[in-house]
Scaffold this active site. Structure first.
Site, PDB file in Angstrom:
ATOM      1  CB  SER A 182      44.459  47.303  46.961  1.00 24.28           C
ATOM      2  OG  SER A 182      45.521  46.647  47.632  1.00 24.28           O
ATOM      3  CE  LYS A 183      43.694  41.141  42.708  1.00 22.55           C
ATOM      4  NZ  LYS A 183      43.777  40.540  41.403  1.00 22.55           N
ATOM      5  NE  ARG A 184      48.464  42.382  43.419  1.00 21.25           N
ATOM      6  CZ  ARG A 184      47.920  41.286  42.884  1.00 21.25           C
ATOM      7  NH1 ARG A 184      47.568  40.274  43.655  1.00 21.25           N
ATOM      8  NH2 ARG A 184      47.725  41.182  41.586  1.00 21.25           N
TER       9      ARG A 184
END
Ligand code: GLU
Length: 503
Positions: free
Chosen positions: A260-262
């Site tokens: 994910s982006k995170r």
């Protein structure tokens, strides 16, 4: 006659493009080019609440940067448009009504609050064969009531009537035979109260009308496949369906779930193709492009997440990928993202590519760093000298700025502990010897330097490191005489003098 190959990438313009999305683009593109087919970009913007301004332009910019231009799109046009679903609204209603007429779908009048209340009392509530009888729809209400509601324009949606206990099967090009039992599937909304289709209806209608022959998309869409297969069957006939391939997920580096982006923020690497600033929050997410990746390396790296050609080869140009890619060789299982490997690809591409291919990009980086380049030939030679030392395009600034600008800081601390009068004298003589030189060339500079060291009974190795630090500021860079040759006579002498003052 077999159908012409037509594939599509169908993003929703909701934000930056995750590398998983770009890989989907790439596999579509490769397949289309390989089969002399068409690559369509369709914008799936029917969910107005998720629409983000700027996201569509970002998608186009990303595809251009990657060199994966579509043949048809809202910008490239084509004979199957419009290519933005919001501009095709009228088309979908017709099909939704047709499904109701044939008994494959029904009107549902439940207000959002009623559905909400239902979900509160039954947290696992699903609108399906067992619950639809208790809800407010054209299957549970009598005909005259339904007519009345419709004539009063009562807000309603259209839902698919999923049959009970049927096997829905299809052959996935990567996964082989896939089957679902319809009892796992709920009565998905097809047309919303605002008249917009949902993704499920729009994707099927458009894949048919745009004559899509193969539909490649992320594995996250696999659970939606049974709804799509049913819709194909009810509307256009299963035999006309595109061939499906659900691409494996790109996993976190430790393999625990989808990247994910995170994760990128947490682990310090980009997950988006290019920088993206969310206009709603102003939150900025870094992209591979701005981090200093070459598109060739980015594409090469993406192609190999989940695919290989069966040999040990790892470096592929786009051209080679078109020739060698095969969707059947894409692995079923998710592939872990490895940033170190991504960096390796970039380093390899920087080394292998002709400097001219990225010189303008690097020049912009120099300008941003306040270093003005007025000699393109010298610039090109400088980049050639340091390219083996660069992992990112941005590294060129650190690795080559001393060719154009004297270092701001000289790491005197490295020289000082071993500095003595003998070395001082050597450099004073070097200044004199160098100022008398007519030919300012690598070999001549080296010869002069070594002869002078011999005369002064100094090991060349003992004065080479100080010389390097005087010229570049630290313990790095290509061959020291290459540097001196490039920096030029006056500037070399000036830098030696300046350093001597500090010692
Ligand atoms: N609009 C979907 C998305 O945003 C497309 C899925 C598909 O390709 O069917 O990914």
């Amino acid at each position: 006659m077999s159908k012409k190959v037509r594939v599509r990438f169908a993003p929703s313009p909701t934000g930056g493009l995750h590398i998983g999305g770009v890989r989907t683009v790439l596999y579509n593109y490769l397949f289309a080019r390989q089969h002399g087919g068409d690559f369509v970009l369709r914008i799936e913007d029917t969910d107005q609440s998720r629409y983000v301004p700027g996201a569509e332009a970002y998608i186009f910019d990303t595809l251009s940067w990657c060199g994966l231009e579509p043949d048809e799109s809202p910008r490239h046009k084509g004979s199957f448009g419009p290519y933005r679903q919001s501009e095709r609204k009228e088309i979908y209603r017709r099909y939704a009504e047709q499904l109701v007429q044939k008994g494959y779908a029904y009107y549902a009048f439940d207000a959002p609050e009623e559905l909400e209340a239902k979900r509160k009392t039954a947290p696992n509530f699903q609108y399906n064969i067992s619950s639809r009888g208790e809800m407010k729809n054209s299957l549970s209400l009598n005909e005259s009531h339904v007519k009345k509601l419709l004539s009063e324009n009562a807000p309603h949606v259209i839902r698919i009537k999923v049959p009970s206990n049927e096997e829905v099967k299809f052959t996935d090009m990567i996964r082989g035979e896939v089957s679902f039992n319809t009892s796992q599937v709920d009565d998905k909304v097809l047309l919303k109260a605002d008249g917009m289709p949902t993704y499920h209806l729009a994707v099927v209608v458009d894949d048919c009308l745009m004559q899509i022959s193969h539909a490649f998309r992320g594995e996250e869409w696999l659970p939606s496949a049974p709804v799509h297969i049913l819709l194909w069957k009810y509307l256009f006939g299963e035999e006309n369906m595109p061939q499906w391939a659900h691409l494996p997920l790109i996993l976190k580096p430790d393999g625990n779930g989808k990247l994910s982006k995170r994760d990128g923020e947490r682990l310090g690497f980009p997950v988006f193709a290019m920088d993206w600033t969310d206009p709603r929050t102003n939150e900025k997410t870094t992209g591979f492009k701005e981090r200093g990746f070459l598109p060739e390396a980015f594409i090469n790296m993406l192609a190999l997440i989940g695919w290989n050609d069966g040999t040990e080869q790892e470096i592929f140009s786009l051209h080679e990928l078109v020739a060698k890619f095969s969707i059947e060789r894409v692995h079923k299982g998710g592939a872990k993202f490895n940033y170190e490997k991504a960096k390796w690809f970039n380093h390899e591409w920087i080394k292998r590519s002709a400097v001219d291919s990225y010189q303008p990009l690097v020049k912009n980086l120099f300008t941003d760093a306040g270093i003005y380049i007025d000699n393109e030939t010298k610039f090109s030679r400088a980049l050639e000298l340091v390219k083996d030392r660069c992992t990112f395009l941005t590294d060129f600034v650190q690795q080559a700025s001393f060719f154009f600008k004297a270092p701001e800081n000289i790491d005197i601390a490295v020289i000082k502990p071993k500095w003595d009068e003998k070395k001082n004298l050597f450099f004073i003589e070097l200044i004199r010897a160098y100022s008398l030189m007519n030919s300012w060339q690598h070999d001549a500079l080296e010869k002069e330097f070594k002869e002078l060291a011999a005369v002064n009974e100094i090991k060349p190795g003992d004065v080479l490191l100080p010389f390097r630090i005087m010229l570049v500021g630290g313990k790095f860079g290509p061959g020291v005489f290459d540097i001196a040759a490039m920096v030029g006579k006056d500037e070399t002498i000036r830098r030696i003098k300046q350093a001597l003052q500090l010692l």
